[in-house]
Design a protein around this motif. Sequence first.
Motif, PDB file in Angstrom:
ATOM      1  N   TYR A   4      -1.856   0.382 -34.742  1.00 38.59           N
ATOM      2  CA  TYR A   4      -0.666  -0.074 -35.626  1.00 38.59           C
ATOM      3  C   TYR A   4       0.532  -0.150 -34.446  1.00 38.59           C
ATOM      4  O   TYR A   4       1.674  -0.226 -34.892  1.00 38.59           O
ATOM      5  CB  TYR A   4      -0.524   1.038 -36.498  1.00 38.59           C
ATOM      6  CG  TYR A   4      -1.339   0.668 -37.807  1.00 38.59           C
ATOM      7  CD1 TYR A   4      -0.969  -0.067 -38.853  1.00 38.59           C
ATOM      8  CD2 TYR A   4      -2.609   1.064 -37.897  1.00 38.59           C
ATOM      9  CE1 TYR A   4      -1.787  -0.382 -40.046  1.00 38.59           C
ATOM     10  CE2 TYR A   4      -3.522   0.856 -39.062  1.00 38.59           C
ATOM     11  CZ  TYR A   4      -2.931  -0.010 -39.929  1.00 38.59           C
ATOM     12  OH  TYR A   4      -3.801  -0.254 -41.084  1.00 38.59           O
ATOM     13  N   ALA A  29       1.579   1.703 -40.906  1.00 41.38           N
ATOM     14  CA  ALA A  29       2.365   0.480 -40.500  1.00 41.38           C
ATOM     15  C   ALA A  29       3.888   0.746 -40.491  1.00 41.38           C
ATOM     16  O   ALA A  29       4.611   0.038 -39.502  1.00 41.38           O
ATOM     17  CB  ALA A  29       2.318  -0.638 -41.489  1.00 41.38           C
ATOM     18  N   ASN A  30       4.444   1.669 -41.069  1.00 42.76           N
ATOM     19  CA  ASN A  30       5.924   1.780 -41.138  1.00 42.76           C
ATOM     20  C   ASN A  30       6.458   3.371 -40.515  1.00 42.76           C
ATOM     21  O   ASN A  30       7.626   3.732 -40.855  1.00 42.76           O
ATOM     22  CB  ASN A  30       6.445   1.972 -42.680  1.00 42.76           C
ATOM     23  CG  ASN A  30       5.975   0.342 -43.131  1.00 42.76           C
ATOM     24  OD1 ASN A  30       6.761  -0.594 -42.723  1.00 42.76           O
ATOM     25  ND2 ASN A  30       5.032   0.417 -44.035  1.00 42.76           N
ATOM     26  N   ASP A  40       3.232  -3.271 -46.669  1.00 43.64           N
ATOM     27  CA  ASP A  40       3.949  -2.323 -47.213  1.00 43.64           C
ATOM     28  C   ASP A  40       3.517  -1.662 -48.676  1.00 43.64           C
ATOM     29  O   ASP A  40       2.858  -2.276 -49.465  1.00 43.64           O
ATOM     30  CB  ASP A  40       5.261  -3.006 -47.578  1.00 43.64           C
ATOM     31  CG  ASP A  40       5.992  -3.188 -45.965  1.00 43.64           C
ATOM     32  OD1 ASP A  40       5.731  -2.769 -45.168  1.00 43.64           O
ATOM     33  OD2 ASP A  40       6.656  -4.527 -45.948  1.00 43.64           O
ATOM     34  N   LYS A  56      11.061   3.410 -45.044  1.00 43.36           N
ATOM     35  CA  LYS A  56      10.234   2.928 -44.022  1.00 43.36           C
ATOM     36  C   LYS A  56      10.938   3.088 -42.481  1.00 43.36           C
ATOM     37  O   LYS A  56      12.098   3.134 -42.493  1.00 43.36           O
ATOM     38  CB  LYS A  56      10.359   1.304 -44.171  1.00 43.36           C
ATOM     39  CG  LYS A  56       9.326   0.714 -45.147  1.00 43.36           C
ATOM     40  CD  LYS A  56       9.474  -0.514 -45.385  1.00 43.36           C
ATOM     41  CE  LYS A  56       9.321  -1.685 -44.320  1.00 43.36           C
ATOM     42  NZ  LYS A  56       9.396  -2.988 -44.535  1.00 43.36           N
ATOM     43  N   GLY A  57      10.236   3.665 -41.567  1.00 42.99           N
ATOM     44  CA  GLY A  57      10.831   3.963 -40.153  1.00 42.99           C
ATOM     45  C   GLY A  57      11.446   5.200 -39.907  1.00 42.99           C
ATOM     46  O   GLY A  57      11.945   5.448 -39.128  1.00 42.99           O
ATOM     47  N   ARG A 100       7.574  -0.825 -31.382  1.00 44.03           N
ATOM     48  CA  ARG A 100       6.082  -0.784 -31.512  1.00 44.03           C
ATOM     49  C   ARG A 100       5.710  -1.226 -29.860  1.00 44.03           C
ATOM     50  O   ARG A 100       6.440  -1.611 -29.219  1.00 44.03           O
ATOM     51  CB  ARG A 100       5.830  -2.114 -32.339  1.00 44.03           C
ATOM     52  CG  ARG A 100       6.069  -1.693 -34.023  1.00 44.03           C
ATOM     53  CD  ARG A 100       5.406  -0.605 -34.349  1.00 44.03           C
ATOM     54  NE  ARG A 100       5.460  -0.135 -35.613  1.00 44.03           N
ATOM     55  CZ  ARG A 100       6.317   0.848 -36.078  1.00 44.03           C
ATOM     56  NH1 ARG A 100       7.008   1.670 -35.097  1.00 44.03           N
ATOM     57  NH2 ARG A 100       6.430   1.401 -37.465  1.00 44.03           N
ATOM     58  N   CYS A 138       7.912   6.118 -37.883  1.00 43.57           N
ATOM     59  CA  CYS A 138       8.647   5.946 -36.486  1.00 43.57           C
ATOM     60  C   CYS A 138       7.735   6.452 -35.493  1.00 43.57           C
ATOM     61  O   CYS A 138       7.865   5.824 -34.446  1.00 43.57           O
ATOM     62  CB  CYS A 138       9.620   7.302 -36.828  1.00 43.57           C
ATOM     63  SG  CYS A 138      10.376   7.721 -35.358  1.00 43.57           S
ATOM     64  N   SER A 164      -0.254   1.723 -45.274  1.00 44.27           N
ATOM     65  CA  SER A 164       1.436   1.345 -45.266  1.00 44.27           C
ATOM     66  C   SER A 164       2.234   2.512 -44.576  1.00 44.27           C
ATOM     67  O   SER A 164       3.055   2.367 -43.958  1.00 44.27           O
ATOM     68  CB  SER A 164       1.848   1.508 -46.722  1.00 44.27           C
ATOM     69  OG  SER A 164       1.481   2.726 -47.410  1.00 44.27           O
TER      70      SER A 164
END
Length: 361
Positions: free
Chosen positions: A290, A266-267, A180, A192-193, A335, A269, A263
């Motif tokens: 990822y 990783a985050n 993050d 995030k997302g 994921r 959508c 980051s």
Amino acid sequence: MKIFVTGTRGIPDILGGVETHCQELFPRIAEMGFDITIIRRKSYVKDTMTEYKNVRLIDIETPKKKSFEAIVHTFKAILEAKFQKADIVHIHAIGPALLVPIARLLGIKVVFTHHGPDYDRDKWGFFAKTMLKLGERMGTIFANEVIVISEVINDLLVRKYGRRDCHLINNGVPEPEVCDYPEYFNELGIEKGKYILGMCRFVPEKNLHHLVEAFAGICASDYKLVLAGDADFEDDYSRSLKKRSRECGVVLTGFIKGRKLHSLLANACCFVLPSSHEGLPIALLEAMSYKLPVIVSNIPANMEVGLPYSCYFKVGDVEQLQEKLEEQMEQRLRRIEYDMSLYNWDVIAKQVIDVYKLVLQ
């Protein structure tokens, strides 16, 4: 065994698929005891390093003009390899491969890696496309050994030149660095997302303008579109893409590496690659590592990855791309476990070493 590498702008952390490929591959080969030298294009280098992870680095001056720099750089690199008594010159991409016959005439063994038919890229004019096609021919016919990164390219070389002994060695992807970076997300104004990620160079064949238009057509969305990347050479296309992106509220990060990029991967959508041309896209493989849901165009190179049918849309179809984006945003953040066994860089490094040993038998 002394190996000189050319056809790349250089390493580390220089924008481009071939550059990423070389940055991952050659330190692994050097770690196995091989003498590796990468010839870098000085105009792209922002450091004074002479070594990176046991790989020797030599910088050569070249004109930063997209029509000439690869050829001038490759010619100088071949002369340097001859002067330093290299056992093998490993040439990457079809533009630099135009000079494979010169290396052979100088008595140097050559391995050529074909990363994709670059003459299909929209940015090239007639003369450049002709030279790239000639480079593909020279590399395929005259290299001692040829490596291809996908079955699509392998089939192409069989059909066009009858070369049936190419080595299929895929691009790879490193282990993901999931992290993050809240300060960076605050700087970008994203959550995030709650964003869609596109990651590539700003060139016409990547079709980022289609992604921007598809996203712009989505009403009342609390999601953002983030484009990570930039252009090697600022031109009318990259300027118009950035202008339209800003008008549509798209977040432009520029060229990023390290924690910032990790980051974002990783985050996100989901990840989107709407290209009309690819070899075997490293950006897609990174997104898969990822475990991101992906939406990609149905070109042969993307189809070869073997994703579920629902991940693909018809290349150039903005409406279908928009529908795919809307479907993805309506789902809960998820994921996906992909089979990444074909894309292990350690295995790939051993496969390339086997090709080097074959050359010198």
